[in-house]
Design a protein around this motif. Structure first.
Motif, PDB file in Angstrom:
ATOM      1  N   GLU A 136     -25.049 -44.255 -19.055  1.00  9.59           N
ATOM      2  CA  GLU A 136     -23.663 -43.821 -19.120  1.00  9.59           C
ATOM      3  C   GLU A 136     -23.120 -43.492 -17.731  1.00  9.59           C
ATOM      4  N   VAL A 137     -21.903 -43.958 -17.465  1.00  9.67           N
ATOM      5  CA  VAL A 137     -21.266 -43.653 -16.179  1.00  9.67           C
ATOM      6  C   VAL A 137     -20.503 -42.342 -16.364  1.00  9.67           C
ATOM      7  N   VAL A 138     -21.231 -41.239 -16.188  1.00 14.49           N
ATOM      8  CA  VAL A 138     -20.686 -39.906 -16.365  1.00 14.49           C
ATOM      9  C   VAL A 138     -21.047 -39.063 -15.156  1.00 14.49           C
ATOM     10  N   GLY A 139     -20.080 -38.314 -14.646  1.00 18.44           N
ATOM     11  CA  GLY A 139     -20.332 -37.473 -13.473  1.00 18.44           C
ATOM     12  C   GLY A 139     -19.953 -38.172 -12.182  1.00 18.44           C
ATOM     13  N   PRO A 196      -5.771 -61.022  -9.070  1.00 17.16           N
ATOM     14  CA  PRO A 196      -7.184 -60.882  -8.740  1.00 17.16           C
ATOM     15  C   PRO A 196      -7.946 -60.291  -9.921  1.00 17.16           C
ATOM     16  N   VAL A 197      -9.186 -60.725 -10.101  1.00 12.91           N
ATOM     17  CA  VAL A 197     -10.040 -60.202 -11.166  1.00 12.91           C
ATOM     18  C   VAL A 197     -11.204 -59.456 -10.512  1.00 12.91           C
ATOM     19  N   LEU A 198     -11.228 -58.137 -10.717  1.00 13.01           N
ATOM     20  CA  LEU A 198     -12.316 -57.311 -10.209  1.00 13.01           C
ATOM     21  C   LEU A 198     -13.425 -57.278 -11.253  1.00 13.01           C
ATOM     22  N   ARG A 199     -14.668 -57.238 -10.797  1.00 10.39           N
ATOM     23  CA  ARG A 199     -15.799 -57.323 -11.711  1.00 10.39           C
ATOM     24  C   ARG A 199     -16.671 -56.076 -11.632  1.00 10.39           C
ATOM     25  N   SER A 200     -17.124 -55.636 -12.786  1.00  9.43           N
ATOM     26  CA  SER A 200     -18.092 -54.531 -12.830  1.00  9.43           C
ATOM     27  C   SER A 200     -19.131 -54.833 -13.897  1.00  9.43           C
ATOM     28  N   GLU A 201     -20.383 -54.579 -13.566  1.00  7.08           N
ATOM     29  CA  GLU A 201     -21.477 -54.921 -14.463  1.00  7.08           C
ATOM     30  C   GLU A 201     -21.719 -53.832 -15.500  1.00  7.08           C
ATOM     31  N   LEU A 202     -22.327 -54.239 -16.590  1.00 11.16           N
ATOM     32  CA  LEU A 202     -22.745 -53.305 -17.618  1.00 11.16           C
ATOM     33  C   LEU A 202     -23.789 -52.374 -17.027  1.00 11.16           C
ATOM     34  N   ALA A 203     -23.512 -51.073 -17.068  1.00 11.27           N
ATOM     35  CA  ALA A 203     -24.426 -50.094 -16.472  1.00 11.27           C
ATOM     36  C   ALA A 203     -25.620 -49.856 -17.388  1.00 11.27           C
ATOM     37  N   PRO A 222     -25.528 -58.078 -16.059  1.00  7.03           N
ATOM     38  CA  PRO A 222     -26.020 -58.287 -14.688  1.00  7.03           C
ATOM     39  C   PRO A 222     -26.886 -59.541 -14.589  1.00  7.03           C
ATOM     40  N   ASP A 223     -26.882 -60.157 -13.409  1.00  5.37           N
ATOM     41  CA  ASP A 223     -27.734 -61.327 -13.177  1.00  5.37           C
ATOM     42  C   ASP A 223     -29.202 -60.969 -13.306  1.00  5.37           C
ATOM     43  N   ALA A 224     -29.523 -59.695 -13.063  1.00 11.77           N
ATOM     44  CA  ALA A 224     -30.920 -59.266 -13.112  1.00 11.77           C
ATOM     45  C   ALA A 224     -31.499 -59.314 -14.520  1.00 11.77           C
ATOM     46  N   VAL A 225     -30.651 -59.390 -15.535  1.00 12.37           N
ATOM     47  CA  VAL A 225     -31.140 -59.482 -16.912  1.00 12.37           C
ATOM     48  C   VAL A 225     -31.658 -60.898 -17.134  1.00 12.37           C
TER      49      VAL A 225
END
Length: 405
Positions: free
Chosen positions: A294-297, A284-291, A254-257
Motif C-alpha cells: 500500500e502506498v500510505v505515508g 502526455p501519459v505518465l506511468r506508475s507501476e502497481l506497488a 512491473p516488468d520485473a513480474v
C-alpha cells in the motif's frame, strides 16, 4: 502565511472510483512541496481517503503535513450553512406552510449539488489568496466531478436570468401577498443571501477554466471500462472549458513480474497502454507501476511521486492546448471547441440570443458569445476528429421598408 502573492497553479485529479487518484494527488502535492512550493492538498471526495493516504488526521481547516505542505478535507456543509442559511430557512417555512413535515421540509430546502458548489468556492478562495503556489485537489469520482464542475455554469445562468426577475416581482407583489395569504414571503434578508451566494460563485468558473492557472489530470488503470469512462470524461470536461493536461496510467504491471501466470495480464496491459497513448494523444501519459504494498505515508508517497514524474516539475502545464478557440476566417469567424471522443449522434447545437447551446450526451452548456459575434449568424457547423467547428457569417443587414426585391 503572510505576504500574499499572485495565485499559483491548481491541479485537479479525477478518475473512476478505485483507480488510485488519491494516491496520485497526495504524491503530487508532496513532490511540489519538497521542490520548495507552498502547497495545499484538498479533498472534495465525500469518501475522504486523503487522510488515510497521508497517514495523518486532517481537519476542515489547513493541517500541516510536512515542510511546505498542508492538507484539508473540505467540509462543504459547513460553508453551505454559512451562506445558504437564510435561504434554507425561508424555503423550510414555505414547505412547512404547504404541509410538509419539519425534517422533510429541511431536506427539501437543500438543493442537490449545493454542498459541492461550496467546495468549489473554497478552491477559488485559496487560488485567489496568493498564499499558495500549488493547490492540489483530490476530486470525487468522475461522474460526481463532472456534475461538480458544471454547476457554476448552471447556477450562473439561473442567477443572471431568474434572480433579477424574481426580485422585481417580489417587490411588486409582496405587499399584496402579505395581506391575502399566510404564505411566507421572501424578504430582503433572503434576497441579500442570494446575492452573497452569487458573489461567491462569481469567478469560480474563470479560475477553474483558466488553463494557465488550472489543469485537470485524468487517472486511469489499464482496463477497458476505466479507459472508456476516461474518454467520456475528457469529452465532458472539454465541453465546459476545462483543460486536461495529462493522463496518469496507474497500476501497470512491473516488468520485473516474470511469472508466466501474469503473461496474459501483461499482454492486456500493454494493449490497453497503447490505446491510452494513441487515444489521448497529444496529451502526455505518465506511468506508475502497481506497488507491491500500500502506498500510505510520506515515505511511500515520496517514492511514488519520484517514479511518476522523474525530473519533471509536477506543477507546470504538461500540455498547452486550449479547449475553446475563436478564430477569424476571412470575413467569417469560427468557434472551435475540442470534444475528444464525441460522437455526432450525441451532439446537439442551438442558438439563443447571445448564447451558443451545445449538448453532448446528458451534459449541456450555454457558451456566451463575445459581443462582436452577437450580430453574426451561424452558417455552418461540423464535428471531425474530436473538433467541433461552428462558423459565424456576417449578418445580412435588414432590407429597408418598401425596398424592391
Amino acid at each position: 502565511m503572510s505576504g500574499a502573492r499572485p495565485s499559483g497553479r491548481t491541479l485537479l485529479f479525477t478518475g473512476k472510483g478505485g483507480v488510485g487518484k488519491t494516491t496520485v494527488a497526495a504524491a503530487t502535492a508532496l513532490r511540489c512541496a519538497e521542490a520548495g512550493k507552498r502547497t495545499i492538498v484538498l479533498s472534495t471526495d465525500p469518501a475522504h481517503s486523503l487522510s488515510d493516504s497521508l497517514d495523518l488526521a486532517l481537519g476542515t481547516r489547513p493541517t500541516p503535513v510536512a515542510d511546505g505542505l498542508w492538507g484539508q478535507q473540505l467540509d462543504a456543509r459547513e460553508r453551505m450553512e454559512e451562506a445558504w442559511g437564510d435561504i434554507q430557512g425561508w424555503l423550510t417555512d414555505v414547505f412547512e406552510w404547504a404541509g410538509v413535515d419539519g425534517i422533510e421540509a429541511e431536506e427539501l430546502a437543500l438543493l442537490p449539488g449545493l454542498e459541492e458548489v461550496f467546495g468549489l468556492v473554497d478552491i477559488k478562495t485559496y487560488a485567489d489568496s496568493g498564499e499558495w503556489d500549488v493547490i492540489v485537489v483530490d476530486c470525487a469520482p468522475t461522474a460526481e466531478t463532472i456534475r461538480l464542475l458544471s454547476l457554476p455554469d448552471v447556477l450562473r445562468w439561473y442567477m443572471q436570468r431568474v434572480f433579477p426577475t424574481s426580485r422585481r416581482l417580489h417587490r411588486a407583489v409582496a405587499p399584496v401577498l402579505s395581506r391575502v395569504t399566510s404564505l411566507p414571503v421572501a424578504g430582503d434578508r433572503v434576497f441579500g443571501s442570494a446575492e452573497r451566494f452569487y458573489a461567491q460563485l462569481d469567478g469560480v468558473k474563470e479560475v477553474l477554466a483558466d488553463t494557465v492557472r488550472t489543469s485537470v489530470r485524468l487517472v486511469v488503470n489499464p482496463e477497458k471500462m476505466v479507459i472508456a469512462e476516461a474518454r467520456r470524461t475528457a469529452t465532458y470536461l472539454a465541453l465546459f472549458g476545462y483543460g486536461v493536461d495529462a493522463v496518469v496510467a496507474n497500476r501497470l504491471l512491473p516488468d520485473a513480474v516474470s511469472d508466466p501466470w501474469f503473461d496474459r495480464w501483461k499482454a492486456l496491459h500493454a494493449e490497453h497502454l497503447v490505446a491510452i497513448d494513441e487515444g489521448f494523444a497529444p496529451l502526455p501519459v505518465l506511468r506508475s507501476e502497481l506497488a507491491g504494498e500500500e502506498v500510505v505515508g510520506l515515505d511511500r508517497l515520496r517514492a511514488f511521486g519520484a517514479a511518476l514524474y522523474g525530473e519533471a516539475d509536477p506543477s507546470t502545464r504538461l500540455h498547452d492546448g486550449e479547449p475553446m478557440r475563436i478564430m477569424a476566417r476571412g470575413d467569417d469567424v469560427e468557434l472551435q471547441l475540442d470534444l475528444p471522443f464525441a460522437d455526432k449522434d450525441e451532439l446537439e447545437l442551438g442558438r439563443h440570443g447571445d448564447e451558443l447551446l451545445v449538448a453532448v450526451g446528458p451534459y449541456r452548456r450555454a457558451i456566451v458569445l463575445p459581443d462582436s459575434m452577437h450580430r453574426r449568424t451561424v452558417t455552418g457547423a461540423g464535428l471531425r476528429d474530436g473538433h467541433l467547428r461552428v462558423t459565424f457569417g456576417v449578418e445580412t443587414p435588414p432590407r429597408p421598408t418598401g425596398a424592391r426585391r
